[in-house]
Motif scaffolding. Structure first.
Motif: not given
Length: 251
Positions: A91-107
């Motif tokens: 799986i590869w996440g770019t930009c928003a895809g990186l956000i979507f793949l993360s375990k936790q999100l700030k902001n």
């Protein structure tokens, strides 16, 4: 007669730059016919669970991370995506895809969901608003052979602000506006920092913009917007997709 190995590479097509990814992957295969002669590649837009099931690999493109997660939830694709990250499929996440793949999100924004495939904390819009978007030639030769001066495009880009080696930091206060993935998946592969920006603008500390954790790749930037330069896409096919397929077909 030798038969080719079929590979289906899907790009999540709920919102964002999914067509550009498909175009770049097609260019890779078309420009290296002999190198990939043992494989038959099919590139598909993924909008349904049935389409997702067909994929040997999935790319989650840049776009608007909140919209992507909300559309996935509305179309009953959120849980299948959470299940997909548990597989060994690349799986590869770019930009928003990186956000979507993360375990936790700030902001993050209220209602925003995370797939939890990468044990990292990501901060949205880390460089500022649309006007603060920029392009920078970066040297990726430490992990992509001869990949110097790659034209990386950062558009309202996120950055990785914490590596969660010990799992989510749920002890943080609510005032930190931290959003956590509800996926119970725990990626046990080590987290590799592939690239960081140093001394960017007014920021005097490192900004992590590319990581790998086992079968999952995350980048803050948009390689699919690097004009006529598809070296990053070729590396993903070679390092993730082909290697994974070869491993699965080994006897």
């Amino acid at each position: 007669m030798t038969t080719s190995t079929e590979i289906t590479l899907g790009v999540l097509a709920l919102q964002g730059a999914f067509r550009e990814h498909i175009e770049y992957f097609q260019k890779v295969i078309e420009s290296h016919p002999q190198e990939y002669s043992k494989f038959t590649f099919t590139f598909i837009e993924v909008k349904t669970e049935d389409q997702l099931r067909r994929c040997d690999s999935l790319v989650i493109p840049g776009g608007e991370s909140t919209s992507i997660s909300l559309i996935a939830e509305r179309t009953n694709l959120l849980q299948p995506l959470m299940d997909y990250v548990k597989s060994e499929n690349p799986i590869w996440g770019t930009c928003a895809g990186l956000i979507f793949l993360s375990k936790q999100l700030k902001n993050g924004r209220v209602g925003q969901k995370l797939l939890g495939g990468l044990n990292v904390e990501v901060t949205r819009n880390a460089f500022g608003r649309q006007l603060d978007s920029f392009e920078s030639p970066l040297d990726f030769s430490s992990f992509i052979p001869d990949c110097h001066a790659f034209p990386t495009v950062f558009i309202r880009a996120p950055v990785i602000t914490e590596l969660l080696h010990d799992g989510p930091t749920e002890s943080k206060s609510e005032s930190d506006s931290i959003f956590y993935s509800q996926n119970n998946y725990n990626n046990k592969a080590p987290i590799e920092v592939l690239h960081s920006l140093k001394n960017h603008g007014k920021i005097d500390h490192e900004l992590i913009v590319a990581v790998r954790q086992g079968h999952i790749l995350g980048t803050s930037f948009h390689p699919e917007l690097a004009t006529d330069d598809y070296r990053f896409h070729k590396w993903y096919i070679d390092e993730f997709v082909v290697k994974s397929k070869n491993k699965s077909t080994d006897i």
